[in-house]
Enzyme design. Structure first.
Site, mmCIF file in Angstrom:
data_model
loop_
_atom_site.group_PDB
_atom_site.id
_atom_site.type_symbol
_atom_site.label_atom_id
_atom_site.label_comp_id
_atom_site.label_asym_id
_atom_site.label_seq_id
_atom_site.Cartn_x
_atom_site.Cartn_y
_atom_site.Cartn_z
ATOM 1 N N ASP A 19 26.066 53.858 57.926
ATOM 2 C CA ASP A 19 24.828 52.965 57.623
ATOM 3 C C ASP A 19 25.244 52.132 56.503
ATOM 4 O O ASP A 19 25.953 51.348 56.159
ATOM 5 C CB ASP A 19 23.595 53.881 57.696
ATOM 6 C CG ASP A 19 22.443 52.985 57.366
ATOM 7 O OD1 ASP A 19 22.353 52.019 57.939
ATOM 8 O OD2 ASP A 19 21.694 53.422 56.617
ATOM 9 N N GLU A 57 31.854 60.968 63.217
ATOM 10 C CA GLU A 57 30.412 60.732 62.667
ATOM 11 C C GLU A 57 29.651 59.908 63.847
ATOM 12 O O GLU A 57 30.385 59.125 64.584
ATOM 13 C CB GLU A 57 30.703 59.948 61.420
ATOM 14 C CG GLU A 57 29.128 59.612 60.600
ATOM 15 C CD GLU A 57 28.493 60.970 60.229
ATOM 16 O OE1 GLU A 57 27.855 61.516 61.208
ATOM 17 O OE2 GLU A 57 28.103 60.992 59.237
ATOM 18 N N ASP A 58 28.374 60.114 63.567
ATOM 19 C CA ASP A 58 27.662 59.494 64.698
ATOM 20 C C ASP A 58 27.320 57.918 64.271
ATOM 21 O O ASP A 58 27.365 57.313 65.137
ATOM 22 C CB ASP A 58 26.187 60.123 64.976
ATOM 23 C CG ASP A 58 25.620 60.479 63.566
ATOM 24 O OD1 ASP A 58 26.021 60.018 62.546
ATOM 25 O OD2 ASP A 58 24.532 61.063 63.387
ATOM 26 N N LYS A 69 24.417 67.319 62.102
ATOM 27 C CA LYS A 69 24.317 67.605 63.410
ATOM 28 C C LYS A 69 24.676 66.716 64.496
ATOM 29 O O LYS A 69 25.100 66.739 65.532
ATOM 30 C CB LYS A 69 23.110 68.239 63.615
ATOM 31 C CG LYS A 69 22.674 69.145 62.974
ATOM 32 C CD LYS A 69 21.140 69.555 63.056
ATOM 33 C CE LYS A 69 20.686 70.631 61.829
ATOM 34 N NZ LYS A 69 19.055 70.553 62.088
ATOM 35 N N GLY A 70 24.617 65.234 63.946
ATOM 36 C CA GLY A 70 24.446 64.187 64.627
ATOM 37 C C GLY A 70 25.557 63.906 65.423
ATOM 38 O O GLY A 70 25.668 63.237 66.651
HETATM 39 P P1 IMP Z 1 24.860 56.392 55.237
HETATM 40 O O1 IMP Z 1 25.461 57.249 54.220
HETATM 41 O O2 IMP Z 1 24.031 55.437 54.746
HETATM 42 O O3 IMP Z 1 26.039 55.642 55.800
HETATM 43 O O4 IMP Z 1 24.306 57.545 56.271
HETATM 44 C C1 IMP Z 1 24.639 57.695 57.464
HETATM 45 C C2 IMP Z 1 23.904 58.777 58.183
HETATM 46 O O5 IMP Z 1 22.478 58.368 57.926
HETATM 47 C C3 IMP Z 1 24.028 59.052 59.397
HETATM 48 O O6 IMP Z 1 24.882 60.440 59.326
HETATM 49 C C4 IMP Z 1 22.709 59.529 60.077
HETATM 50 O O7 IMP Z 1 22.535 60.823 59.478
HETATM 51 C C5 IMP Z 1 21.731 58.705 58.854
HETATM 52 N N1 IMP Z 1 21.494 57.418 59.885
HETATM 53 C C6 IMP Z 1 21.547 56.072 59.589
HETATM 54 N N2 IMP Z 1 21.086 55.196 60.260
HETATM 55 C C7 IMP Z 1 20.289 56.005 61.257
HETATM 56 C C8 IMP Z 1 19.579 55.564 62.448
HETATM 57 O O8 IMP Z 1 19.630 54.403 62.895
HETATM 58 N N3 IMP Z 1 19.270 56.492 63.326
HETATM 59 C C9 IMP Z 1 19.277 57.682 62.822
HETATM 60 N N4 IMP Z 1 20.187 58.372 61.860
HETATM 61 C C10 IMP Z 1 20.386 57.393 61.040
HETATM 62 MG MG MG Z 2 24.066 62.119 60.127
#
Ligand code: IMP
Ligand code: MG
Length: 184
Positions: A108, A104-105, A47-48
């Site tokens: 990470d 994407e929002d 949803k982000g």
């Molecule tokens: P990744 O697979 O670790 O890159 O995860 C990315 C997802 O983790 C994003 O789409 C967010 O939903 C969540 N996420 C990572 N960091 C944050 C943050 O600082 N605030 C809120 N959601 C986060």
């Molecule tokens: Mg997300």
């Protein structure tokens, strides 16, 4: 009355900054895709990325289609068997004819997007690029470089403008750092 901004420690991207970043990204995307003979599909990850997507697409004056997926990532980045959990899939049969721009929002660890990219490529997408509002490169577990990035931020948990903590704070108009007292 409880106000959600009471839980914000610091504002990282205020509304004016978000608007500026978004219009610059939109201009670059428009330039890059304007001569493509294929259909552009903007794939918003729920949803982000909802607020970011709506602001961004309204500044891209190209014919495009909007689509949505809801995905999350399971398993550590070091596990090659890490799984992509798809709760809403992309229902199209023209993937070989389209350019996909994933919105994407935040990136990470990079696990979600690297798995999604592979999933879409395996399904036959002609091209897949990634546009993220925020990037935390210091947290990366797999190699993933977004094609378009609004802002690089430090390793802090951020909320607002779509980003949540336990489904809350998505409706803040800016991106802020969550007070650690909320999750400690
Ligand atoms: P990744 O697979 O670790 O890159 O995860 C990315 C997802 O983790 C994003 O789409 C967010 O939903 C969540 N996420 C990572 N960091 C944050 C943050 O600082 N605030 C809120 N959601 C986060
Ligand atoms: Mg997300």
């Amino acid at each position: 009355m409880f106000r959600i901004d009471n839980d914000v420690e610091e504002i990282l991207l205020d509304e004016a900054t978000i608007a500026d970043v978004t219009s610059k990204l939109a201009a670059k995307i428009t330039e890059d895709y304007m001569d493509s003979p294929r259909k552009l599909v903007v794939l918003s990850i729920l949803k982000g990325s909802m607020p970011f997507t709506t602001d961004l697409v309204r500044q891209i004056p190209l014919p495009l289609e909007l689509d949505f997926m809801k995905v999350s990532s399971y398993g550590a980045g070091t596990m090659s068997s890490g799984q992509l959990k798809i709760s809403l899939d992309l229902m199209r049969d023209d993937l070989d004819e389209i350019d996909i721009l994933v919105i994407e929002d935040i990136v990470d660890s990079g696990n979600t997007l690297s798995r999604l990219k592979k999933y879409l490529a395996d399904k036959g997408a002609h091209s897949v690029r990634i546009c993220t509002l925020l990037d935390k490169p210091s947290r990366r577990e797999v190699e993933l470089v977004p094609d378009y990035c609004g802002a690089v931020i430090p390793d802090k948990f951020v909320i607002g403008y779509g980003l949540d903590y336990n489904e809350k704070y998505r409706n803040l108009p800016y991106v802020g750092v969550l007070k650690p007292s909320v999750y400690m």
